[in-house]
Design a protein around this motif. Structure first.
Motif, short mmCIF file in Angstrom:
data_model
loop_
_atom_site.label_atom_id
_atom_site.label_comp_id
_atom_site.label_asym_id
_atom_site.label_seq_id
_atom_site.Cartn_x
_atom_site.Cartn_y
_atom_site.Cartn_z
N ALA A 105 0.83 -1.21 0.00
CA ALA A 105 0.00 0.00 0.00
C ALA A 105 0.87 1.25 0.00
O ALA A 105 0.58 2.22 -0.72
CB ALA A 105 -0.93 0.00 1.21
N ILE A 106 1.92 1.25 0.80
CA ILE A 106 2.83 2.39 0.83
C ILE A 106 3.50 2.57 -0.52
O ILE A 106 3.62 3.70 -1.04
CB ILE A 106 3.86 2.23 1.96
N ALA A 107 3.94 1.48 -1.13
CA ALA A 107 4.59 1.56 -2.45
C ALA A 107 3.63 2.09 -3.51
O ALA A 107 4.04 2.81 -4.43
CB ALA A 107 5.11 0.18 -2.84
N GLN A 108 2.34 1.76 -3.39
CA GLN A 108 1.35 2.22 -4.37
C GLN A 108 1.07 3.71 -4.27
O GLN A 108 0.48 4.30 -5.18
CB GLN A 108 0.05 1.44 -4.18
N CYS A 109 1.50 4.33 -3.16
CA CYS A 109 1.23 5.76 -2.93
C CYS A 109 2.52 6.56 -2.83
O CYS A 109 2.55 7.65 -2.23
CB CYS A 109 0.41 5.93 -1.65
N HIS A 110 3.59 6.06 -3.41
CA HIS A 110 4.91 6.65 -3.24
C HIS A 110 4.97 8.10 -3.71
O HIS A 110 5.52 8.97 -3.03
CB HIS A 110 5.94 5.81 -4.00
N GLU A 111 4.40 8.39 -4.86
CA GLU A 111 4.46 9.74 -5.41
C GLU A 111 3.73 10.73 -4.50
O GLU A 111 4.23 11.83 -4.22
CB GLU A 111 3.84 9.76 -6.80
N PHE A 112 2.54 10.35 -4.02
CA PHE A 112 1.79 11.21 -3.11
C PHE A 112 2.57 11.47 -1.83
O PHE A 112 2.65 12.62 -1.35
CB PHE A 112 0.44 10.55 -2.77
N LEU A 113 3.15 10.43 -1.25
CA LEU A 113 3.87 10.58 0.01
C LEU A 113 5.09 11.47 -0.15
O LEU A 113 5.39 12.29 0.72
CB LEU A 113 4.28 9.20 0.54
N GLN A 114 5.80 11.33 -1.26
CA GLN A 114 6.98 12.17 -1.48
C GLN A 114 6.60 13.63 -1.64
O GLN A 114 7.35 14.53 -1.23
CB GLN A 114 7.74 11.67 -2.72
N LYS A 115 5.45 13.87 -2.22
CA LYS A 115 5.02 15.25 -2.48
C LYS A 115 4.41 15.90 -1.24
O LYS A 115 4.73 17.04 -0.90
CB LYS A 115 4.01 15.26 -3.62
N LYS A 116 3.52 15.18 -0.56
CA LYS A 116 2.77 15.76 0.56
C LYS A 116 3.43 15.56 1.92
O LYS A 116 3.31 16.42 2.80
CB LYS A 116 1.36 15.13 0.60
N TYR A 117 4.12 14.44 2.09
CA TYR A 117 4.71 14.13 3.40
C TYR A 117 6.14 13.64 3.24
O TYR A 117 6.48 12.51 3.61
CB TYR A 117 3.86 13.08 4.13
N PRO A 118 7.02 14.47 2.68
CA PRO A 118 8.39 14.02 2.40
C PRO A 118 9.19 13.70 3.66
O PRO A 118 10.16 12.93 3.59
CB PRO A 118 8.99 15.20 1.64
N ASP A 119 8.81 14.29 4.80
CA ASP A 119 9.57 14.07 6.03
C ASP A 119 8.93 13.05 6.96
O ASP A 119 9.47 12.77 8.04
CB ASP A 119 9.73 15.41 6.79
N ALA A 120 7.79 12.52 6.59
CA ALA A 120 7.10 11.57 7.45
C ALA A 120 7.80 10.21 7.44
O ALA A 120 8.30 9.76 6.40
CB ALA A 120 5.65 11.41 7.02
N GLU A 121 7.82 9.58 8.60
CA GLU A 121 8.39 8.24 8.72
C GLU A 121 7.37 7.22 8.23
O GLU A 121 6.17 7.38 8.42
CB GLU A 121 8.74 7.97 10.19
N TRP A 122 7.86 6.15 7.60
CA TRP A 122 6.99 5.06 7.17
C TRP A 122 7.17 3.88 8.11
O TRP A 122 8.29 3.57 8.52
CB TRP A 122 7.32 4.59 5.76
#
Length: 286
Positions: A105-122
């Protein structure tokens, strides 16, 4: 009938299980192996597990456990549209410094996470439902879960961002595994019939894979997938998973099996089964 699935509640696997079996008791399990083990121990009659995602490819844990640990026949399949959302507590902080979910699920949303939450821990969890459950139980933490709408409803979470997956055609295929004859009561349309084979090539046989493919080609059998996986017996040793369109018949597929065995290949039928597409509207109203 008892149906085991990758839980807890609110996972895409639960949606798949509800889609394949409108009648039956759903039993959640924490991991894919434990779900499959429950079939072998007769805790449940059937297990529903993910096998392939359109973006991330095969679910290797399912395939490897099916091949090496629990050889349970595949009796049905269903494809589920995947819509990922970012979920937070309604009464918690709107800030997010950690995002939790299943690795796929995290891999499927990689672009969104990099753009909106670049500093968030996974942080990886066993399932999207487990991530949603954790967020619900820890409102004091600045955490969010990537999960579906069913999980948001199940755990009373707020959808902070909708449809955060990177590709709109995201789909996951699930299979039902059972040692017994099972009646599918699927709520969605029938999409295709499929036969899955496991083929092991003979050693020191130049052109063996070409001859394997030819056995299907000259019979005009449509192979929809071919994939190699390690046999775990040494470097360079692989078996092949081959999906063929159509159910097991009396002539064509048995002919392929006989020809491959004559070449020295090992061949096993992992399942010959109908496949469906999820009717999300019916699942969401249950």
């Amino acid at each position: 009938m008892k149906i085991g699935y990758l839980g807890p509640k609110g996972t895409f696997t639960e949606m798949a299980a509800r889609g394949l079996f409108e009648i039956g008791e759903l039993v959640p399990y924490r991991t894919i192996p434990s779900c499959m083990d429950a079939v072998e121990s007769k805790e449940v009659d059937v297990a529903v597990v993910p096998i392939e995602n359109a973006i991330e490819g095969s679910v290797n844990l399912t395939i490897d456990y099916l091949i090496h640990k629990q050889r349970i026949p595949i009796v049905g399949g269903i494809t589920v549209p995947i819509e990922q959302h970012l979920l937070i507590n309604r009464d918690g902080s709107q800030e997010v410094n950690k995002i939790m979910s299943h690795p796929h699920a995290i891999a499927q949303c990689h672009e969104f996470l990099q753009k909106k939450y670049p500093d968030a821990e996974w942080e990886y969890m066993n399932s999207t439902g487990a991530a949603a459950d954790f967020v619900k139980k820890n409102p004091e933490l600045k955490v969010a879960a990537i999960a579906n709408e069913l999980a948001a409803k199940e755990y009373g979470l707020h959808i902070k961002h909708e449809n955060i997956h990177d590709f709109s055609n995201n789909r996951t295929s699930f299979v039902a595994l059972s040692n017994d004859s099972v009646t599918l009561t699927c709520n969605g349309p029938h999409s295709e019939d499929k036969t899955m084979l496991m083929v092991t090539l003979p050693s020191d046989f130049p052109g063996a894979l070409h001859q394997v493919l030819s056995a299907f080609a000259w019979r005009k059998l449509n192979m929809t997938k071919i994939e190699s996986r390690p046999t775990k017996t040494g470097l360079g040793n692989y078996f092949f998973i081959i999906d063929v369109q159509g159910l097991m018949d009396d002539v064509l597929i048995p002919g392929v099996v006989s020809e491959l065995k004559a070449l020295g290949c090992g061949v096993e039928i992992l399942g010959s089964y109908p496949c469906y597409t999820l009717n999300k509207a019916k699942v969401s109203t249950r």
